[in-house]
Design an enzyme around this catalytic site. Structure first.
Site, PDB file in Angstrom:
ATOM      1  N   ARG A   2       0.854  -1.186   0.000  1.00  0.00           N
ATOM      2  CA  ARG A   2       0.000   0.000   0.000  1.00  0.00           C
ATOM      3  C   ARG A   2       0.893   1.240   0.000  1.00  0.00           C
ATOM      4  O   ARG A   2       1.714   1.424   0.901  1.00  0.00           O
ATOM      5  CB  ARG A   2      -0.920   0.014   1.217  1.00  0.00           C
ATOM      6  CG  ARG A   2      -1.831   1.231   1.237  1.00  0.00           C
ATOM      7  CD  ARG A   2      -2.798   1.263   2.409  1.00  0.00           C
ATOM      8  NE  ARG A   2      -3.496   2.540   2.375  1.00  0.00           N
ATOM      9  CZ  ARG A   2      -3.595   3.386   3.396  1.00  0.00           C
ATOM     10  NH1 ARG A   2      -3.079   3.065   4.575  1.00  0.00           N
ATOM     11  NH2 ARG A   2      -4.219   4.538   3.259  1.00  0.00           N
TER      12      ARG A   2
ATOM     13  N   HIS B 101      -2.938  11.197   0.535  1.00  0.00           N
ATOM     14  CA  HIS B 101      -2.475  10.869   1.879  1.00  0.00           C
ATOM     15  C   HIS B 101      -1.752  12.095   2.447  1.00  0.00           C
ATOM     16  O   HIS B 101      -0.534  12.121   2.579  1.00  0.00           O
ATOM     17  CB  HIS B 101      -1.554   9.648   1.839  1.00  0.00           C
ATOM     18  CG  HIS B 101      -1.280   9.052   3.184  1.00  0.00           C
ATOM     19  ND1 HIS B 101      -1.345   7.690   3.427  1.00  0.00           N
ATOM     20  CD2 HIS B 101      -0.926   9.606   4.369  1.00  0.00           C
ATOM     21  CE1 HIS B 101      -1.045   7.448   4.692  1.00  0.00           C
ATOM     22  NE2 HIS B 101      -0.780   8.603   5.279  1.00  0.00           N
TER      23      HIS B 101
ATOM     24  N   GLU C 208      -7.550   8.563   5.997  1.00  0.00           N
ATOM     25  CA  GLU C 208      -7.852   9.177   7.293  1.00  0.00           C
ATOM     26  C   GLU C 208      -8.343  10.621   7.219  1.00  0.00           C
ATOM     27  O   GLU C 208      -7.753  11.523   7.828  1.00  0.00           O
ATOM     28  CB  GLU C 208      -6.619   9.123   8.197  1.00  0.00           C
ATOM     29  CG  GLU C 208      -6.201   7.748   8.603  1.00  0.00           C
ATOM     30  CD  GLU C 208      -5.051   7.733   9.600  1.00  0.00           C
ATOM     31  OE1 GLU C 208      -4.851   6.693  10.236  1.00  0.00           O
ATOM     32  OE2 GLU C 208      -4.366   8.772   9.737  1.00  0.00           O
TER      33      GLU C 208
ATOM     34  N   ASN D 120      -7.677   1.909   9.695  1.00  0.00           N
ATOM     35  CA  ASN D 120      -6.371   2.148  10.302  1.00  0.00           C
ATOM     36  C   ASN D 120      -6.554   2.054  11.807  1.00  0.00           C
ATOM     37  O   ASN D 120      -7.116   2.957  12.431  1.00  0.00           O
ATOM     38  CB  ASN D 120      -5.828   3.524   9.927  1.00  0.00           C
ATOM     39  CG  ASN D 120      -5.338   3.595   8.498  1.00  0.00           C
ATOM     40  OD1 ASN D 120      -5.408   2.602   7.747  1.00  0.00           O
ATOM     41  ND2 ASN D 120      -4.845   4.741   8.094  1.00  0.00           N
TER      42      ASN D 120
ATOM     43  N   TYR E 274      -4.791   1.255  15.582  1.00  0.00           N
ATOM     44  CA  TYR E 274      -3.582   1.110  16.379  1.00  0.00           C
ATOM     45  C   TYR E 274      -3.871   0.857  17.853  1.00  0.00           C
ATOM     46  O   TYR E 274      -3.107   0.172  18.523  1.00  0.00           O
ATOM     47  CB  TYR E 274      -2.728   2.386  16.279  1.00  0.00           C
ATOM     48  CG  TYR E 274      -2.108   2.634  14.937  1.00  0.00           C
ATOM     49  CD1 TYR E 274      -0.782   2.308  14.692  1.00  0.00           C
ATOM     50  CD2 TYR E 274      -2.836   3.210  13.901  1.00  0.00           C
ATOM     51  CE1 TYR E 274      -0.189   2.548  13.455  1.00  0.00           C
ATOM     52  CE2 TYR E 274      -2.263   3.456  12.659  1.00  0.00           C
ATOM     53  CZ  TYR E 274      -0.942   3.124  12.440  1.00  0.00           C
ATOM     54  OH  TYR E 274      -0.372   3.354  11.211  1.00  0.00           O
TER      55      TYR E 274
ATOM     56  N   GLU F 221      -3.860  -0.090   8.035  1.00  0.00           N
ATOM     57  CA  GLU F 221      -2.682   0.231   8.840  1.00  0.00           C
ATOM     58  C   GLU F 221      -2.835  -0.377  10.219  1.00  0.00           C
ATOM     59  O   GLU F 221      -3.915  -0.343  10.814  1.00  0.00           O
ATOM     60  CB  GLU F 221      -2.476   1.746   9.015  1.00  0.00           C
ATOM     61  CG  GLU F 221      -1.985   2.484   7.802  1.00  0.00           C
ATOM     62  CD  GLU F 221      -1.785   3.973   8.076  1.00  0.00           C
ATOM     63  OE1 GLU F 221      -1.556   4.348   9.255  1.00  0.00           O
ATOM     64  OE2 GLU F 221      -1.880   4.763   7.121  1.00  0.00           O
TER      65      GLU F 221
END
Length: 535
Positions: free
Chosen positions: A119, A164, A209, A349, A351, A423
């Site tokens: 990606r 991005h 995002e 994404n 985390y 991500e």
């Protein structure tokens, strides 16, 4: 977090795929290691569907460098970093990892790892230096054609993000995301990408995002164009209570129009898929109080659903409308038609998890007590105990079960639309105090990904239609306001020589993808040495 047994394949240097990694290190005068057989792993590649896309991710500004070469114009991040300084130590992305010149070596690293997909994002300023009023930059087209062709040659699926965070500075000065004209700029740019690359690219992300970008650029003022107001920040211009809503509306409409163009004009012949990516915390109520439980649900709406509700249902979340009222823009009848089901897949994404506290019936911070925040506070501790083990970012913690929870929430809300984990990554704390050898012997990163992948496998067993996982990131890169102090990569990048040095996690990922019977890593016995000695 409880220590999780971690894994590595015995005598990995005998495998042909690993030989490329070893050669790369050896050619630069670096030694690698071998491990002994101990236990079975906690998670295996075979626990995921056969066509599952395992990969790694990057973005243009964070890795490419070559910021003014071959016709590229200055981007918003180039100007921001050169003028006000985007990282505390004054570093920028002018050189980054020099992926622009070293991309062939990097593709060899990907191939050696056994990645099924990569990606990456396209630099808007490298393709259209002046937007739709300028020429298409042939050198930029050639660069990305080389990347795409060589990825495919190595059996690696290109997974391309159109925007991005970085775009031509001239567009910032003429339009920016507060101006509706930016929608047409984005559609024009997207069509150039579809036209030149779409015959080989089967996975498109329009915007990465938007929720995080909007918060940083127009609420906190930490990203360009650095607009904000009190109590969120002290910027020269901006309105943190209103501008994020306007900018997000334009960004979502830009996505919707580009997606409509792709679905109607390019998808029938090119056969690809198009999606949108959001930054997705797992929001946990601070207490069992009903108000905190409702606040956690509201936090999901204000962050994740803010992105996906319009692109799937054609309207903003009701939770946002209830508190923002007329401040929240409306979609016209025609806009609702093309916004609805404008994505073929959801990009997640993820985390970390975070606690949420209600502010409608209790005292909160000045920023939490605002409609733009949904009248809630995000906190990282409960009764003095952090939500998880610390990482290198003060707001990200190791909470593996958050992966299964956020995937399940999204599955339920959006009727199990196909998902990709676009991500997921780990940066170790106190990175400035660590020596090189400590950075490459990244047992915590291996532990992190093993735990999160096990959690993801659970959600898939329960029926979640997840089709890929992209580890952030392939190599240490420029991490926006944090500069090069945060290191998420499978490869350590020497800032003086730009040499890519495989970390322990690179070898773990390679062997996980090979789905071999692998061995536990013993951090006290197995080290990667840099040069002749442990540094």
């Amino acid at each position: 977090m409880k220590l999780i047994p971690l894994i590595i394949f015995l005598m990995f240097f005998l495998i042909s795929s690993s030989a490329q990694i070893l050669d790369q290190a050896s050619n630069n005068g670096h030694n690698v290691f071998k491990l002994e057989k101990t236990e079975e792993p906690d998670v295996k590649r075979s626990e995921f569907p056969s066509g599952f896309l395992f990969g790694a991710a990057s973005s243009a500004y964070q890795v490419e460098g070559a910021y003014l070469e071959d016709g590229k114009s200055l981007s918003n991040w180039d100007v921001f970093c050169h003028s006000v300084g985007c990282a505390e130590n004054g570093v920028n992305g002018d050189v980054a990892d020099d992926h622009y010149h070293l991309f062939m070596r990097d593709i060899e690293l990907m191939h050696g790892l056994g990645l099924k997909s990569y990606r990456f994002s396209i630099s808007w300023a490298r393709i259209l230096p002046r937007g739709k009023f300028g020429d298409v930059n042939a050198a930029g087209i050639m660069f990305y054609n080389k990347i795409i062709d060589n990825l495919i040659l190595k059996g690696i699926e290109p997974f391309v993000t159109i925007f991005h965070n970085d775009f031509p500075q001239e567009l910032e000065e003429r339009h920016g995301w507060l101006n509706s004209e930016m929608q047409e700029e984005f559609v024009y740019y997207s069509e150039i990408c579809f036209k030149y690359f779409g015959d080989r690219v089967k996975y498109w992300v329009t915007i990465n995002e938007p929720n995080m970008f909007i918060e940083c650029a127009y609420e906190l003022g930490t990203f360009p164009p650095s607009r904000c107001s009190e109590p969120f920040g002290n910027c020269s211009e901006g309105n943190s209570d209103i501008e994020p809503l306007i900018a997000m509306h334009n960004m979502l409409l830009a996505h919707g129009k580009a997606s409509k163009l792709y679905h109607e004009t390019y998808q029938p012949t090119q056969g690809g898929l198009i999606g949108l990516v959001a930054h997705c915390y797992m929001f946990e109520p601070l207490t069992d109080n009903d108000l905190d439980i409702e606040a956690a649900q509201r936090a999901f709406a204000y962050n994740v659903a803010w992105v996906f509700d319009p692109s799937i249902f054609g309207h903003y979340p009701e939770e946002m409308r209830a508190y923002l009222g007329s401040k929240l823009p409306n979609f016209s009848f025609e806009e609702k038609k093309f916004m609805k089901n404008s994505i073929d897949f959801i990009g997640i994404n993820h985390y970390s998890a975070i606690y949420v506290k209600d502010c409608t019936n209790s005292s909160c911070t000045a920023t939490g007590n605002r409609a733009i925040q949904g009248f809630l506070d995000k906190v990282v501790q409960r009764n003095g105990v952090p939500i998880g083990e610390h990482t290198g970012l003060e707001y990200l913690f190791v909470v593996p079960n958050g992966m299964e929870k956020i995937v399940t929430l999204i599955k339920i809300r959006y009727n199990n639309k196909p998902m990709f984990i676009t991500e997921n990554g780990y940066s170790s704390p106190n990175v400035n105090e660590q020596r090189v050898n400590e950075l490459v012997n990244d047992l915590k990163r291996v532990e992190f990904h093993t735990a999160y992948l096990a959690s993801l496998a659970n959600s898939i067993r329960e029926g979640a239609d997840v089709r890929g996982y992209f580890l952030w990131s392939l190599m240490d890169s420029y991490e926006w306001n944090a500069g090069y102090d945060l290191r998420f990569g499978l490869y350590y990048v020497d800032r003086k020589t730009l040499t890519r040095i495989p970390k322990l996690s690179a070898t773990w990922y390679m062997n996980f993808l090979a789905d071999n019977n692998v061995d536990e890593i013993d951090a006290s016995r197995h080290k990667i040495s840099i040069g002749k000695n442990i540094i």
